[in-house]
Design an enzyme around this catalytic site. Structure first.
Site, PDB file in Angstrom:
ATOM      1  N   HIS A 144       0.821  -1.232   0.048  1.00  9.17           N
ATOM      2  CA  HIS A 144      -0.123   0.034  -0.117  1.00  9.17           C
ATOM      3  C   HIS A 144       0.800   1.186  -0.032  1.00  9.17           C
ATOM      4  O   HIS A 144       1.481   1.630   0.926  1.00  9.17           O
ATOM      5  CB  HIS A 144      -0.809  -0.059   1.249  1.00  9.17           C
ATOM      6  CG  HIS A 144      -1.809   1.259   1.481  1.00  9.17           C
ATOM      7  ND1 HIS A 144      -3.252   1.104   1.515  1.00  9.17           N
ATOM      8  CD2 HIS A 144      -1.691   2.552   1.068  1.00  9.17           C
ATOM      9  CE1 HIS A 144      -3.747   2.245   1.722  1.00  9.17           C
ATOM     10  NE2 HIS A 144      -2.795   3.108   1.260  1.00  9.17           N
ATOM     11  N   HIS A 204       1.636   5.322  -1.852  1.00  3.95           N
ATOM     12  CA  HIS A 204       1.065   6.506  -2.494  1.00  3.95           C
ATOM     13  C   HIS A 204       2.566   7.218  -3.110  1.00  3.95           C
ATOM     14  O   HIS A 204       3.285   7.585  -2.230  1.00  3.95           O
ATOM     15  CB  HIS A 204       0.477   7.571  -1.641  1.00  3.95           C
ATOM     16  CG  HIS A 204      -0.730   7.054  -0.821  1.00  3.95           C
ATOM     17  ND1 HIS A 204      -1.880   7.372  -1.591  1.00  3.95           N
ATOM     18  CD2 HIS A 204      -1.034   6.468   0.235  1.00  3.95           C
ATOM     19  CE1 HIS A 204      -2.887   6.531  -0.905  1.00  3.95           C
ATOM     20  NE2 HIS A 204      -2.244   6.053   0.254  1.00  3.95           N
ATOM     21  N   LYS A 246      -9.131  -0.556  -5.773  1.00  6.51           N
ATOM     22  CA  LYS A 246      -9.220   0.145  -4.568  1.00  6.51           C
ATOM     23  C   LYS A 246     -10.545   0.583  -4.286  1.00  6.51           C
ATOM     24  O   LYS A 246     -11.142   1.552  -5.104  1.00  6.51           O
ATOM     25  CB  LYS A 246      -8.118   1.268  -4.546  1.00  6.51           C
ATOM     26  CG  LYS A 246      -8.145   1.978  -3.188  1.00  6.51           C
ATOM     27  CD  LYS A 246      -7.696   1.243  -1.772  1.00  6.51           C
ATOM     28  CE  LYS A 246      -7.870   2.058  -0.763  1.00  6.51           C
ATOM     29  NZ  LYS A 246      -6.704   2.423  -0.380  1.00  6.51           N
ATOM     30  N   HIS A 290     -10.384   1.011   1.889  1.00  8.98           N
ATOM     31  CA  HIS A 290     -10.352   2.022   2.840  1.00  8.98           C
ATOM     32  C   HIS A 290     -11.467   1.674   3.658  1.00  8.98           C
ATOM     33  O   HIS A 290     -12.583   2.057   3.383  1.00  8.98           O
ATOM     34  CB  HIS A 290     -10.209   3.378   2.173  1.00  8.98           C
ATOM     35  CG  HIS A 290      -9.791   4.352   3.232  1.00  8.98           C
ATOM     36  ND1 HIS A 290      -8.710   4.996   3.303  1.00  8.98           N
ATOM     37  CD2 HIS A 290     -10.568   4.750   4.216  1.00  8.98           C
ATOM     38  CE1 HIS A 290      -8.574   5.755   4.471  1.00  8.98           C
ATOM     39  NE2 HIS A 290      -9.945   5.742   5.053  1.00  8.98           N
ATOM     40  N   HIS A 295      -4.641  -0.783   5.767  1.00  5.32           N
ATOM     41  CA  HIS A 295      -4.241  -0.231   7.035  1.00  5.32           C
ATOM     42  C   HIS A 295      -5.124   0.026   8.308  1.00  5.32           C
ATOM     43  O   HIS A 295      -5.507   0.957   8.746  1.00  5.32           O
ATOM     44  CB  HIS A 295      -3.905   1.612   6.796  1.00  5.32           C
ATOM     45  CG  HIS A 295      -5.103   2.163   5.759  1.00  5.32           C
ATOM     46  ND1 HIS A 295      -6.376   2.035   6.026  1.00  5.32           N
ATOM     47  CD2 HIS A 295      -4.941   3.013   4.656  1.00  5.32           C
ATOM     48  CE1 HIS A 295      -6.832   2.603   4.988  1.00  5.32           C
ATOM     49  NE2 HIS A 295      -6.082   3.221   4.251  1.00  5.32           N
ATOM     50  N   LEU A 300      -5.049   9.150   7.844  1.00  2.00           N
ATOM     51  CA  LEU A 300      -6.110   8.324   7.727  1.00  2.00           C
ATOM     52  C   LEU A 300      -5.924   7.055   7.488  1.00  2.00           C
ATOM     53  O   LEU A 300      -5.095   6.582   6.593  1.00  2.00           O
ATOM     54  CB  LEU A 300      -7.036   9.063   6.965  1.00  2.00           C
ATOM     55  CG  LEU A 300      -7.479  10.467   7.515  1.00  2.00           C
ATOM     56  CD1 LEU A 300      -8.318  11.285   6.527  1.00  2.00           C
ATOM     57  CD2 LEU A 300      -8.724  10.447   8.754  1.00  2.00           C
ATOM     58  N   ASP A 345       1.514   2.693   3.403  1.00  2.00           N
ATOM     59  CA  ASP A 345       0.713   3.781   3.308  1.00  2.00           C
ATOM     60  C   ASP A 345       1.416   5.010   3.468  1.00  2.00           C
ATOM     61  O   ASP A 345       0.972   6.109   3.849  1.00  2.00           O
ATOM     62  CB  ASP A 345      -0.403   3.814   4.405  1.00  2.00           C
ATOM     63  CG  ASP A 345      -1.523   4.704   4.024  1.00  2.00           C
ATOM     64  OD1 ASP A 345      -1.721   5.315   2.929  1.00  2.00           O
ATOM     65  OD2 ASP A 345      -2.448   5.071   4.996  1.00  2.00           O
TER      66      ASP A 345
HETATM   67  C1  NCD Z   1      -3.717   9.074   2.042  1.00  2.00           C
HETATM   68  C2  NCD Z   1      -3.129  10.113   0.935  1.00  2.00           C
HETATM   69  O1  NCD Z   1      -2.630  10.934   1.533  1.00  2.00           O
HETATM   70  O2  NCD Z   1      -3.315   9.997  -0.021  1.00  2.00           O
HETATM   71  N1  NCD Z   1      -3.492   9.556   3.423  1.00  2.00           N
HETATM   72  C3  NCD Z   1      -3.425   9.096   4.575  1.00  2.00           C
HETATM   73  O3  NCD Z   1      -3.451   9.621   5.525  1.00  2.00           O
HETATM   74  N2  NCD Z   1      -3.059   7.802   4.543  1.00  2.00           N
HETATM   75  C4  NCD Z   1      -4.964   8.502   1.809  1.00  2.00           C
HETATM   76  C5  NCD Z   1      -5.030   7.121   2.386  1.00  2.00           C
HETATM   77  O4  NCD Z   1      -4.455   6.190   2.265  1.00  2.00           O
HETATM   78  O5  NCD Z   1      -6.364   7.241   3.281  1.00  2.00           O
HETATM   79 ZN    ZN Z   2      -3.318   5.100   1.630  1.00  2.00          ZN
END
Ligand code: NCD
Ligand code: ZN
Length: 348
Positions: A13, A15, A99, A136, A174, A219, A247
């Protein structure tokens, strides 16, 4: 023990964003991880197979020379998602998962799903072809307290969804609560749970006690200490249903440090040192490989990596922030100096 060698880990996971941010953060993940599930919550989101192919090409173009890293693409489920497009993207090997963002749950989730009935056809198709759904798991009902949104999601959304579609493979992403841990443990191998680096380290006091710390805001939000302890027990248990999804979610400091700051912790650079530290504290260093390198591939039905990553006792030498061209991004501060640093990676 002075050295620790494990199969090269994967991040289930992640970003990576796009543009200058992508180019700045990707090398940190590619240095330690062989593969990562790439979250599709760009603006605009990665909705179609064509979007995923284009994003994948941008990621590959941003890789440093010689990097050994494979992005595993996902599609962002919307109420207009076409089941045939999803099936074709899966068939061609382009995507690894889809997702589900409940609309409004987190960063760039506005195009997500409000009414699950509208995506029933896509989910049925995914169950048929064995394509996993990454979830999520937070309700968006404003009347539900933010600290209860994961537990409420399990009761109101996830459990009914799994009863409707028992063959759908689901990853509860997560997880942050003992309810999340217990729900995953109570089910079979068709349900997995990812656990982040930071949720093994911080509880809600770290965010709110003695001053507000925006860099710990993410989150789902970190919960009470008892939940952090449940996550540590799950991650270090060796149970194949739990695996690493960092995450890692970079936002620039200007985007985080404001009256309404963004959610996300940037953990890509120090996840492996922090995890080694945590697993050693739990007297479970021998289970780090299962959590970071074996359980995820087993869930997704792929072979573990052939290469290895070696850590050595000693503090990592990491910058507190990285520059992205779009602004600085602060590296997650675990509040301690990790006792391990990454020293080598072999291709195997
Ligand atoms: C993530 C993001 O910034 O894209 N933020 C986070 O707090 N984890 C989005 C997500 O996975 O919820
Ligand atoms: Zn995430």
């Amino acid at each position: 023990m002075e050295h620790l060698t494990l199969r090269t880990p994967d991040d289930w996971h992640l970003h990576l964003r796009d543009g200058a941010m992508l180019r700045a953060v990707l090398p940190w993940t590619a240095a330690h991880f062989a593969r990562a599930i790439i979250m599709p919550n760009l603006v605009p989101p990665v909705v179609t197979g064509a979007d995923a192919a284009a994003y994948r090409a941008r990621i590959l173009a941003a890789l440093p020379d010689g990097a050994e890293f494979t992005p595993l693409m996902t599609l962002y489920l919307t109420e207009d998602t076409d089941p045939d497009d999803v099936a074709a993207a899966h068939e061609s090997g382009l995507i690894t998962a889809v997702k589900l963002y409940p609309a409004g749950a987190t960063t760039n989730s506005a195009s997500g799903v409000s009414d699950l009935a509208k995506v029933q056809g896509v989910l049925e198709r995914m169950a048929e072809i064995g394509l996993p759904l990454c979830v999520h798991g937070e309700v968006t009902d404003p009347s539900v307290d933010i600290f209860d949104r994961e537990a409420a999601f399990i009761d109101r959304v996830l459990d009914p969804l799994r009863r409707r579609l028992p063959d759908l493979r689901v990853v509860l992403e997560h997880i942050t609560t003992s309810q999340g841990v217990d729900y995953v443990k109570a089910h079979d191998a068709g349900l997995g749970g990812t656990i982040t680096t930071h949720h093994l380290v911080i509880n809600r006091n770290h965010i709110l006690a003695g001053g507000i710390r925006p860099h710990y805001y993410c989150l789902p939000v970190a919960k009470r200490e008892e939940h952090r302890l449940a996550l540590r027990a799950a991650a270090t248990s060796g149970d194949a249903r739990f695996f690493l999804g960092t995450d890692s979610a970079p936002h620039t400091d200007p985007a985080k440090l404001q009256p309404c700051g963004c959610a996300g912790c940037f953990t890509a650079p120090n996840t492996m040192p922090v995890l080694a530290h945590v697993f050693e504290e739990e007297i479970a260093l021998d289970r780090l490989e299962a959590f970071a390198s074996l359980n995820g591939p087993a869930f997704y039905g792929v072979a573990p990596n052939d290469g290895t990553l070696t850590l050595e006792r000693g503090a990592p030498d990491l910058p507190p922030q990285i520059d992205t061209g779009d602004g600085a991004v602060t590296v997650f501060d675990p509040g301690f100096t990790p006792r391990w640093r990454v020293t080598a990676r072999s291709a195997g």
